[in-house]
Enzyme design. Structure first.
Site, mmCIF file in Angstrom:
data_model
loop_
_atom_site.group_PDB
_atom_site.id
_atom_site.type_symbol
_atom_site.label_atom_id
_atom_site.label_comp_id
_atom_site.label_asym_id
_atom_site.label_seq_id
_atom_site.Cartn_x
_atom_site.Cartn_y
_atom_site.Cartn_z
ATOM 1 N N HIS A 68 0.820 -1.218 0.000
ATOM 2 C CA HIS A 68 0.000 0.000 0.000
ATOM 3 C C HIS A 68 0.854 1.269 0.000
ATOM 4 O O HIS A 68 0.358 2.346 -0.299
ATOM 5 C CB HIS A 68 -1.020 -0.002 1.154
ATOM 6 C CG HIS A 68 -0.465 0.305 2.495
ATOM 7 N ND1 HIS A 68 -0.267 -0.653 3.460
ATOM 8 C CD2 HIS A 68 -0.075 1.465 3.049
ATOM 9 C CE1 HIS A 68 0.219 -0.089 4.552
ATOM 10 N NE2 HIS A 68 0.350 1.194 4.332
ATOM 11 N N ASP A 113 -0.043 -7.668 1.721
ATOM 12 C CA ASP A 113 0.398 -6.275 1.607
ATOM 13 C C ASP A 113 1.929 -6.191 1.570
ATOM 14 O O ASP A 113 2.551 -5.672 2.484
ATOM 15 C CB ASP A 113 -0.185 -5.499 2.807
ATOM 16 C CG ASP A 113 0.044 -4.007 2.704
ATOM 17 O OD1 ASP A 113 0.360 -3.527 1.595
ATOM 18 O OD2 ASP A 113 -0.083 -3.329 3.738
ATOM 19 N N SER A 209 4.334 2.112 8.366
ATOM 20 C CA SER A 209 4.020 1.040 7.414
ATOM 21 C C SER A 209 5.255 0.667 6.613
ATOM 22 O O SER A 209 6.053 1.530 6.259
ATOM 23 C CB SER A 209 2.973 1.511 6.395
ATOM 24 O OG SER A 209 1.714 1.557 6.956
ATOM 25 N N GLY A 210 5.354 -0.605 6.304
ATOM 26 C CA GLY A 210 6.480 -1.046 5.488
ATOM 27 C C GLY A 210 7.720 -1.343 6.302
ATOM 28 O O GLY A 210 8.671 -1.914 5.799
#
Ligand SMILES: *[C@@H]1O[C@H](CO)[C@@H](O)[C@H](O)[C@H]1NC(C)=O
Length: 269
Positions: A68, A113, A209-210
């Site tokens: 994402h 994801d 995120s990530g």
């Protein structure tokens, strides 16, 4: 099953960025500043100069992150390695290729994801830049395992990005509990890992995120994916994508993807 639409700490709106000396003594939201360069695999993913997401160097030419974070338009993406604070010069790369997991489902499902970004150069291992190994087995992370997450994400709900890299100790929650109606209510797919900090009001937040979930030192266990919009809602704990079930996809992609390609190629091999 639909996930209630309350996730995504993905894009840090431009302007929220590292405006001036950060005076908060709160952190990732809780947690503490990492020892400088103790996580030399950390990557800051940026767009138009703004930190967007974390990433993990898993190979001299490849970064694993959340899909994402790179869902559209990769030509403006920059990957900065070798950082402790977001203002360090670091080493900047472009993404030569962005490969989303072929079964990536965007929000509200947000499954699989994961994305691999190919750097437009190879890094040489140094004190400040080193790849993190992939997990060895296919085993997902054990319930109750003590792990940590790291990132430059918001240090307070609605606050600013961290000045320096922060880390937070977390525990792996029981997936069935996390998936029940009091918690994510059916939104937890196989391969997702729910996390909880030791204390309330501690959690990863927008901009994390990530980034990595690390459970045994030296191996990547997961990649941070989503949480609630309020970040610290204990009934919407942060969720990472376990890496172990995806190791064969990661290795195959890295092996098969040509070292040189037209820039901005997007797709799966
Ligand atoms: C969570 O619940 C949903 C809906 O019942 C189900 O489809 C899904 O497989 C469950 N997740 C896990 C990891 O069992």
């Amino acid at each position: 099953m639909e996930v209630p639409l309350s996730l995504l700490w993905l894009l840090v709106a431009p302007g929220v960025l590292w405006t001036g000396g950060d005076t908060f003594e709160t952190h990732i939201i809780g947690g503490h500043e990492a020892a400088p360069y103790s996580r030399p695999y950390m990557v800051s993913l940026r767009k138009a100069g703004s930190h967007l997401c974390g990433g993990v160097l898993v190979h001299p030419q490849w970064v694993l992150t959340a899909a994402h974070c790179v869902a559209q338009r990769t030509q403006q993406l920059r990957l900065v390695l070798g950082l402790h604070t977001l203002r360090d010069p670091g080493l900047t790369f472009r993404a030569r290729a962005a490969i989303l997991h072929p079964e990536y489902k965007p929000a509200p499902h947000l499954e699989n994801d994961l994305a691999l970004l190919q750097l437009d150069g190879k890094v040489r291992r140094s004190r400040t830049i080193q790849a993190l190994a992939l997990p060895r087995g296919r085993q997902a992370v054990a319930v109750g395992a003590r792990c940590s997450v790291a990132g430059w994400g918001l240090t307070q709900q609605g606050g600013k990005l961290a000045r320096a890299l922060r880390e937070l100790d977390v525990r792996v929650l029981d997936t069935r509990m996390c998936n029940n109606s009091r918690f994510w209510h059916g939104g937890i797919a196989p391969g997702m890992v729910c996390l909880a900090a030791e204390a309330k009001n501690q959690a990863p937040c927008k901009g994390d995120s990530g980034g990595p979930l690390v459970c045994d030192k030296g191996h990547l266990a997961g990649v941070l994916s989503f949480s609630s919009t309020s970040c610290t809602d204990i009934f919407k704990p942060p969720v990472a994508t376990a890496v172990a079930p995806y190791v064969s996809w990661i290795k195959k992609t890295i092996r098969r993807w040509p070292a040189r390609l037209a820039p901005e190629a997007l797709g799966s091999p």
